[in-house]
Design a protein around this motif. Structure first.
Motif, PDB file in Angstrom:
ATOM      1  N   GLU A  63     -93.095 -69.876 -23.193  1.00 17.30           N
ATOM      2  CA  GLU A  63     -91.659 -69.717 -24.270  1.00 17.30           C
ATOM      3  C   GLU A  63     -91.939 -71.104 -24.698  1.00 17.30           C
ATOM      4  O   GLU A  63     -91.054 -71.871 -23.014  1.00 17.30           O
ATOM      5  CB  GLU A  63     -91.331 -68.631 -23.198  1.00 17.30           C
ATOM      6  CG  GLU A  63     -91.727 -67.502 -23.282  1.00 17.30           C
ATOM      7  CD  GLU A  63     -91.390 -66.727 -24.362  1.00 17.30           C
ATOM      8  OE1 GLU A  63     -90.265 -66.775 -25.364  1.00 17.30           O
ATOM      9  OE2 GLU A  63     -92.440 -65.961 -24.776  1.00 17.30           O
ATOM     10  N   GLY A  64     -90.595 -71.340 -25.348  1.00 13.67           N
ATOM     11  CA  GLY A  64     -89.658 -72.143 -25.430  1.00 13.67           C
ATOM     12  C   GLY A  64     -88.154 -71.762 -25.625  1.00 13.67           C
ATOM     13  O   GLY A  64     -88.021 -70.971 -26.053  1.00 13.67           O
ATOM     14  N   LEU A  65     -87.390 -72.793 -25.104  1.00 12.50           N
ATOM     15  CA  LEU A  65     -86.366 -72.557 -24.938  1.00 12.50           C
ATOM     16  C   LEU A  65     -85.379 -73.377 -24.888  1.00 12.50           C
ATOM     17  O   LEU A  65     -85.057 -74.905 -24.533  1.00 12.50           O
ATOM     18  CB  LEU A  65     -86.016 -72.007 -23.501  1.00 12.50           C
ATOM     19  CG  LEU A  65     -87.156 -70.791 -22.207  1.00 12.50           C
ATOM     20  CD1 LEU A  65     -86.690 -70.599 -20.861  1.00 12.50           C
ATOM     21  CD2 LEU A  65     -87.181 -69.307 -23.031  1.00 12.50           C
ATOM     22  N   ARG A  66     -83.728 -73.048 -24.861  1.00 17.64           N
ATOM     23  CA  ARG A  66     -82.535 -73.635 -25.384  1.00 17.64           C
ATOM     24  C   ARG A  66     -81.912 -73.324 -24.458  1.00 17.64           C
ATOM     25  O   ARG A  66     -81.386 -72.269 -24.209  1.00 17.64           O
ATOM     26  CB  ARG A  66     -82.652 -73.483 -26.964  1.00 17.64           C
ATOM     27  CG  ARG A  66     -83.076 -74.475 -27.813  1.00 17.64           C
ATOM     28  CD  ARG A  66     -84.043 -75.803 -28.242  1.00 17.64           C
ATOM     29  NE  ARG A  66     -82.656 -76.592 -28.821  1.00 17.64           N
ATOM     30  CZ  ARG A  66     -82.614 -77.575 -28.371  1.00 17.64           C
ATOM     31  NH1 ARG A  66     -83.532 -78.333 -27.392  1.00 17.64           N
ATOM     32  NH2 ARG A  66     -80.956 -78.370 -28.695  1.00 17.64           N
ATOM     33  N   VAL A  67     -81.044 -74.613 -24.306  1.00 21.00           N
ATOM     34  CA  VAL A  67     -80.224 -75.143 -23.810  1.00 21.00           C
ATOM     35  C   VAL A  67     -78.942 -75.320 -23.289  1.00 21.00           C
ATOM     36  O   VAL A  67     -78.592 -75.845 -24.360  1.00 21.00           O
ATOM     37  CB  VAL A  67     -79.862 -75.745 -22.157  1.00 21.00           C
ATOM     38  CG1 VAL A  67     -78.721 -75.710 -21.136  1.00 21.00           C
ATOM     39  CG2 VAL A  67     -81.673 -74.421 -21.202  1.00 21.00           C
ATOM     40  N   HIS A  68     -78.056 -74.342 -24.217  1.00 17.87           N
ATOM     41  CA  HIS A  68     -76.671 -74.447 -24.364  1.00 17.87           C
ATOM     42  C   HIS A  68     -74.930 -73.872 -23.845  1.00 17.87           C
ATOM     43  O   HIS A  68     -75.186 -73.042 -23.244  1.00 17.87           O
ATOM     44  CB  HIS A  68     -76.059 -73.468 -25.514  1.00 17.87           C
ATOM     45  CG  HIS A  68     -74.980 -74.248 -26.841  1.00 17.87           C
ATOM     46  ND1 HIS A  68     -75.343 -75.445 -27.417  1.00 17.87           N
ATOM     47  CD2 HIS A  68     -74.479 -72.763 -27.237  1.00 17.87           C
ATOM     48  CE1 HIS A  68     -73.915 -75.319 -28.522  1.00 17.87           C
ATOM     49  NE2 HIS A  68     -73.627 -74.450 -27.922  1.00 17.87           N
TER      50      HIS A  68
END
Length: 303
Positions: free
Chosen positions: A48-53
């Protein structure tokens, strides 16, 4: 260096980040796997590719659901609970003091094999779980700079050959498509399905805009994209006609706008397809509107 929708701003802090390998936090240069690991040897795993915000992973539940579905399809035992996996992700972020402009590559393979052989009965270890978190901000120009896309010969396969909805480590068909696109001078490739309809791009999903309507593929021959699904939902919530349907390259060439979607860069405008200018060749009003709606959605999800 990266290109197209995956262009990013180089960050020197990445030299000192710690990656999580099977629960242990180690310097990136020591974050290695055994040559008998299933992922290295056979591409036997999911990711999985995850973005942190705002210090949180955007749409985390959706990503964990998709990961669980992939693991079930391949009959890979994660070996730890979902909550424990999320705790590892949180620990990795906290240890690295990461809160924004972070991209995570979460990789799970079947584990170590006793010998180079595909049969899963030769597995001799628990699953390998790697969490590679980097400071990785998309190049701001990606939101406005139109992409050049090229349709290619490599097709998305049928699910009885290799399920295109499975986010597996085995990405050779997408890599082949990418190479064909690069050789044609494009940023990314458009891949067709077995019937010749537009399916997806090699690393992102694809949309066109025609007469105020937003079209994307049926989804039968592409990954169950989380950003893709969010864009469809945003259209419906904002009275924008949206259709998941079959369409051909002919429909693309005559489109008013086109764009791609993905976890890393969000929405990116498309300027040309197969050398044909799309609309006026710049980011159009629909793409600009959906970009703002998507950014607002991420803010809401990570509060």
């Amino acid at each position: 260096m990266s290109f197209g929708t995956h262009s990013y701003v180089s960050d020197p802090r990445n030299t000192d980040v710690l990656f999580n390998v099977n629960g242990a936090l180690v310097p990136r240069e020591k974050a290695v796997v055994n040559i008998f690991d299933s992922g290295f040897m056979l591409g036997d795993g999911v990711w999985e590719g995850l973005r942190v915000h705002n210090g949180k992973v955007a749409f985390l539940d959706d990503h964990m659901d998709r990961l669980a579905e992939g693991l079930a399809a391949l009959k890979i035992d994660l070996g730890i609970s979902r909550d424990a996996l999320v705790a590892r992700i949180d620990d990795t972020l906290k240890t690295n003091d990461m809160t924004d402009h972070v991209h995570i590559r979460l990789m799970v393979t079947r584990g170590l094999r006793s010998t180079p052989y595909q049969d899963p009965r030769v597995i001799i270890s628990p699953a390998t779980i790697v969490i590679a978190a980097e400071y990785k901000q998309p190049d701001p120009a990606t939101a406005e700079r139109p992409l050049n896309l090229q349709s290619v010969a490599t097709r998305r396969g049928r699910p009885d050959v290799q399920d295109p909805g499975l986010n597996s480590h085995s990405k050779i068909n997408c890599i082949t498509a990418c190479i064909q696109g690069i050789e044609a001078g494009a940023d990314e490739a458009i891949m067709l399905d077995p019937q010749g309809f537009v399916a997806t791009c090699n690393s992102t999903h694809f949309f066109i805009v025609r007469k105020g309507e937003v079209w994307t593929s049926t989804g039968d021959y592409c990954l169950d994209g989380i950003t893709r699904a969010r864009v469809v939902d945003l259209c419906r919530a904002n009275d924008i006609p949206v259709f998941q349907r079959n369409f051909t390259l002919r429909h693309c060439y005559a489109a008013d706008e086109a764009f791609t979607t993905g976890t890393f860069a969000g929405l990116a405008p498309v300027g040309t397809i197969d050398g044909r200018q799309i609309g006026d060749g710049t980011r159009g009003p629909m793409v600009a509107r959906l970009q703002q709606l998507y950014l607002a959605l991420i803010d809401t999800d990570t509060k």
